[in-house]
Design an enzyme around this catalytic site. Structure first.
Site, short mmCIF file in Angstrom:
data_model
loop_
_atom_site.label_atom_id
_atom_site.label_comp_id
_atom_site.label_asym_id
_atom_site.label_seq_id
_atom_site.Cartn_x
_atom_site.Cartn_y
_atom_site.Cartn_z
N GLY A 169 0.83 -1.21 0.00
CA GLY A 169 0.00 0.00 0.00
C GLY A 169 0.86 1.25 0.00
O GLY A 169 1.78 1.41 -0.81
N GLY A 170 0.58 2.14 0.96
CA GLY A 170 1.32 3.40 1.04
C GLY A 170 2.81 3.21 1.21
O GLY A 170 3.60 4.11 0.86
N GLY A 403 19.86 9.72 -34.32
CA GLY A 403 19.32 10.27 -33.08
C GLY A 403 20.10 9.79 -31.87
O GLY A 403 20.27 10.53 -30.89
N ALA A 404 20.59 8.56 -31.93
CA ALA A 404 21.32 8.04 -30.78
C ALA A 404 22.65 8.76 -30.63
O ALA A 404 23.09 9.05 -29.52
CB ALA A 404 21.53 6.54 -30.93
C1 HXC Z 1 -2.45 -2.86 11.02
C2 HXC Z 1 -1.31 -4.73 10.37
C3 HXC Z 1 -1.27 -4.27 9.03
C4 HXC Z 1 -1.88 -3.00 8.75
C5 HXC Z 1 -0.27 -6.16 9.12
N1 HXC Z 1 -0.70 -5.91 10.38
N2 HXC Z 1 -0.62 -5.18 8.29
N3 HXC Z 1 -1.91 -4.03 11.35
N4 HXC Z 1 -2.46 -2.35 9.77
N5 HXC Z 1 -1.86 -2.50 7.52
C6 HXC Z 1 -0.49 -6.73 11.58
C7 HXC Z 1 -1.27 -8.02 11.58
O1 HXC Z 1 -2.57 -7.80 12.05
C8 HXC Z 1 -0.44 -8.87 12.51
O2 HXC Z 1 -0.70 -8.47 13.85
C9 HXC Z 1 0.98 -8.43 12.19
O3 HXC Z 1 0.87 -7.15 11.60
C10 HXC Z 1 1.67 -9.35 11.23
O4 HXC Z 1 0.83 -9.53 10.11
P1 HXC Z 1 0.54 -10.97 9.45
O5 HXC Z 1 -0.57 -10.79 8.49
O6 HXC Z 1 0.40 -11.98 10.52
O7 HXC Z 1 1.91 -11.22 8.72
P2 HXC Z 1 2.18 -11.90 7.33
O8 HXC Z 1 1.42 -13.17 7.21
O9 HXC Z 1 3.66 -11.94 7.17
O10 HXC Z 1 1.56 -10.90 6.23
C11 HXC Z 1 2.09 -9.61 6.07
C12 HXC Z 1 1.20 -8.76 5.10
C13 HXC Z 1 -0.27 -8.82 5.60
C14 HXC Z 1 1.33 -9.32 3.68
C15 HXC Z 1 1.77 -7.35 5.11
O11 HXC Z 1 -0.31 -8.51 6.99
C16 HXC Z 1 -1.15 -7.86 4.87
O12 HXC Z 1 -1.60 -8.17 3.76
N6 HXC Z 1 -1.40 -6.69 5.47
C17 HXC Z 1 -2.26 -5.69 4.84
C18 HXC Z 1 -1.55 -5.10 3.63
C19 HXC Z 1 -2.31 -3.98 2.97
O13 HXC Z 1 -3.29 -4.21 2.25
N7 HXC Z 1 -1.91 -2.75 3.24
C20 HXC Z 1 -2.50 -1.60 2.62
C21 HXC Z 1 -3.06 -0.70 3.69
S1 HXC Z 1 -3.81 0.66 2.88
P3 HXC Z 1 -0.44 -9.43 15.09
O14 HXC Z 1 -1.02 -8.71 16.23
O15 HXC Z 1 -1.12 -10.71 14.75
O16 HXC Z 1 1.04 -9.59 15.20
C22 HXC Z 1 -2.56 1.71 2.51
C23 HXC Z 1 -2.95 2.92 1.74
C24 HXC Z 1 -2.07 4.08 2.06
O17 HXC Z 1 -1.44 1.50 2.84
C25 HXC Z 1 -2.01 5.04 0.92
C26 HXC Z 1 -1.11 6.21 1.24
C27 HXC Z 1 -0.80 7.01 0.01
#
Ligand code: HXC
Length: 513
Positions: A169-170, A403-404
């Site tokens: 994401g961000g 051109g190059a």
């Molecule tokens: C809060 C998060 C989080 C998030 C992960 N965690 N991503 N908490 N916000 N975005 C937390 C989980 O709940 C978990 O907490 C711990 O981090 C580890 O995550 P897991 O999923 O267990 O790890 P893993 O299996 O390795 O997977 C990692 C991951 C997955 C691929 C990053 O967590 C995931 O898909 N997260 C969401 C990714 C996403 O879509 N982000 C976009 C957000 S929107 P615990 O307590 O269990 O340890 C965005 C827009 C911004 O970013 C735009 C700005 C311009």
């Protein structure tokens, strides 16, 4: 004297902060073959040099019901790498997946400001699930603060991002706004939209690695500049990179001490085949002209038809841009243009002189290239060279057509020194193309068209495709003996060490993007 309760409290709080997300999550991090944020900083920085800032920073308790987050999931501050001062931050995946909340973003922004005000490089170690979902829009604001500073300090201080886990994401856009992105194989992935959401929205099924692993970003998208098999090799790459760069844009990289040596390289006489259509690997030429083992190739798996990278010539840090006849005959296409232009601008930001090794017939012909915008992308190379004010040197090894010839750091585009090897062919276009335009009638009417065509090609090559016409007109400075190329480059770099250029004042140019 026994420590006072205040000292004990501080020691205990500090210990607590350093546990990050706790034992269980740390073991999970290790089981994935990953280091923690603090372990990474320990490896990267000189022993005892790390000065941490805001270790007790955590989320606003009133805004949500999160457990107390150590350092708010990011560890950062000031440190030294091989004695060079830098600012750093490392996202801590053991704390809510390194996700970026308000305070996390604020800490990174503070470190970026410190780096910018003190004119020192910034290194970000990224391991993050993106915007912290629980904190809602505050996370988005945090990203904005970071992006703003990445742009504000772009071209002022070197900015390096190492992706050491997910960057979702961000979390992808800050690295994309920095100078160099380094990925770790099978450990880091970068994507704007993750696989789960993608399947939901577009129906496409793909794994995280297939979507945004290091393979994809180093070979297909071009988002990654370097990939390394392990975390420590990725961090070693940061150390190596810093040797080529100054601390900031008002300094030059100090030359390394060098020993006396014979600079002649007779091997250069054999490395370029005399048949101008035969391919060779330009990296063998590079090895002969730069200091031993000093070449650090950037984006080696992306747009292989152009080779770019840092090296040293007689101790002086330089940037190299070379056509690679081994791939697509070195022709310039969209990806090669983007790759070269970005690298030229990076070197120019930080006073790294540019050396161009040229052997190319031109921009790659093809409907796909035309329709996808080779005009706009190819223009970036011309723009980047013309804009650059660092010492600019070109050596034409063999072909330099049309051109190059102009776009690849020609005199007319502002090159300081252009040399050609004696077998160089400098002309509006290659003999085959030229003859098909100029002599097509004669060839058609000939009793032996193939012979006539061949004769015309030989005549064209003798008359136009050599370096002496361009030398006579001052479009190249000299025709040089190939074995003396290294010494010629050393002399040119010494000659231009104090180069200064005044340009008309403007807000900024409008580069074709
Ligand atoms: C809060 C998060 C989080 C998030 C992960 N965690 N991503 N908490 N916000 N975005 C937390 C989980 O709940 C978990 O907490 C711990 O981090 C580890 O995550 P897991 O999923 O267990 O790890 P893993 O299996 O390795 O997977 C990692 C991951 C997955 C691929 C990053 O967590 C995931 O898909 N997260 C969401 C990714 C996403 O879509 N982000 C976009 C957000 S929107 P615990 O307590 O269990 O340890 C965005 C827009 C911004 O970013 C735009 C700005 C311009």
């Amino acid at each position: 004297m026994t420590p006072s309760k205040y000292i004990k409290e501080l020691a205990s709080k500090r210990e607590q902060v350093e546990t990050g997300g706790g034992e269980k999550r740390t073991s999970k991090q290790h089981s994935k073959g990953k280091w923690t944020a603090r372990e990474r900083l320990t490896y990267l920085l000189d022993p005892g040099s790390f000065i941490e800032i805001q270790p007790f920073l955590t989320e606003r308790k009133s805004s949500n019901d999160l457990e107390s987050l150590n350092g708010d999931g990011v560890v950062g501050g000031f440190g030294k790498i091989a004695g060079k001062a830098v600012y750093v931050y490392a996202q801590d995946f053991t704390v809510l997946g390194g996700s970026l909340g308000e305070m996390h973003g604020k800490k990174i922004a503070t470190i970026l400001d410190l780096a910018g005000k003190n004119r020192l490089p910034i290194i970000g170690l990224i391991d993050s699930g993106g915007a912290r979902i629980q904190e809602g829009v505050s996370s988005l604001d945090g990203y904005g603060q970071i992006f703003y500073r990445n742009v504000l300090y772009s071209g002022v201080i070197p900015q390096i991002s190492v992706i050491m886990g997910p960057s979702a994401g961000g979390a992808v856009y800050s690295p994309a706004l920095t100078d160099i992105v380094i990925m770790v194989e099978k450990i880091s992935q970068m994507f704007v939209t993750g696989p789960k959401v993608m399947q939901e929205i577009t129906g496409e099924q793909i794994t995280a690695e297939e979507l945004g692993g290091s393979f994809i970003h180093s070979q297909k998208s071009g988002n990654a500049h370097l990939t390394k098999p392990t975390e420590w090799e990725a961090l070693d790459a940061v150390k190596e990179l810093l040797l080529f760069l100054p601390e900031q844009n008002q300094q030059k990289t100090k030359p390394l001490p060098i020993s006396e040596e014979n600079h002649e390289r007779p091997k250069l006489l054999e490395l370029v085949p005399s048949d101008s259509k035969t391919a060779y690997d330009v990296r063998r030429i590079v090895e002969q002209i730069v200091d031993a083992d000093s070449f650090m190739e950037i984006q080696d798996k992306f747009a292989k038809n152009i080779v770019v990278g840092f090296a040293r010539v007689h101790g002086i840090a330089i940037g190299l841009v070379c056509n690679q006849p081994k791939y697509k005959a070195g022709g310039l296409d969209i990806d090669a243009s983007d790759k070269a232009a970005r690298f030229i601008r990076f070197c120019d930001c930080f006073h790294v002189p540019l050396i161009t090794l040229e052997d190319v017939t031109g921009f790659l012909p093809g409907v796909k290239q035309e329709h996808e915008g080779i005009i706009r992308h190819g223009a970036k190379i011309a723009y980047a060279y013309a804009e650059a004010t660092v010492p600019k040197i070109t050596v034409i090894l063999r072909k330099a057509y049309g051109g190059a010839f102009v776009a690849l750091n020609s005199k007319s585009l502002g090159a300081d020194v252009v040399y050609a090897w004696p077998q160089a062919e400098i002309a509006v276009m290659g003999p085959e193309g030229a003859v098909s335009v100029l002599n097509s009638d004669e060839i058609k009417k000939s009793q032996n068209p193939e012979n006539t065509r061949e004769e015309k090609i030989v005549a064209y090559r003798e008359k136009h495709a050599n370096p002496y016409k361009a030398a006579a007109l001052g479009m190249i400075d000299d025709v040089i003996f190939p074995e003396k190329t290294r010494i010629k480059l050393i002399q040119a770099l010494e000659m231009m060490y104090n180069k200064q250029v005044e340009r008309p004042e403007k807000k900024h140019g409008n580069m074709p993007l």
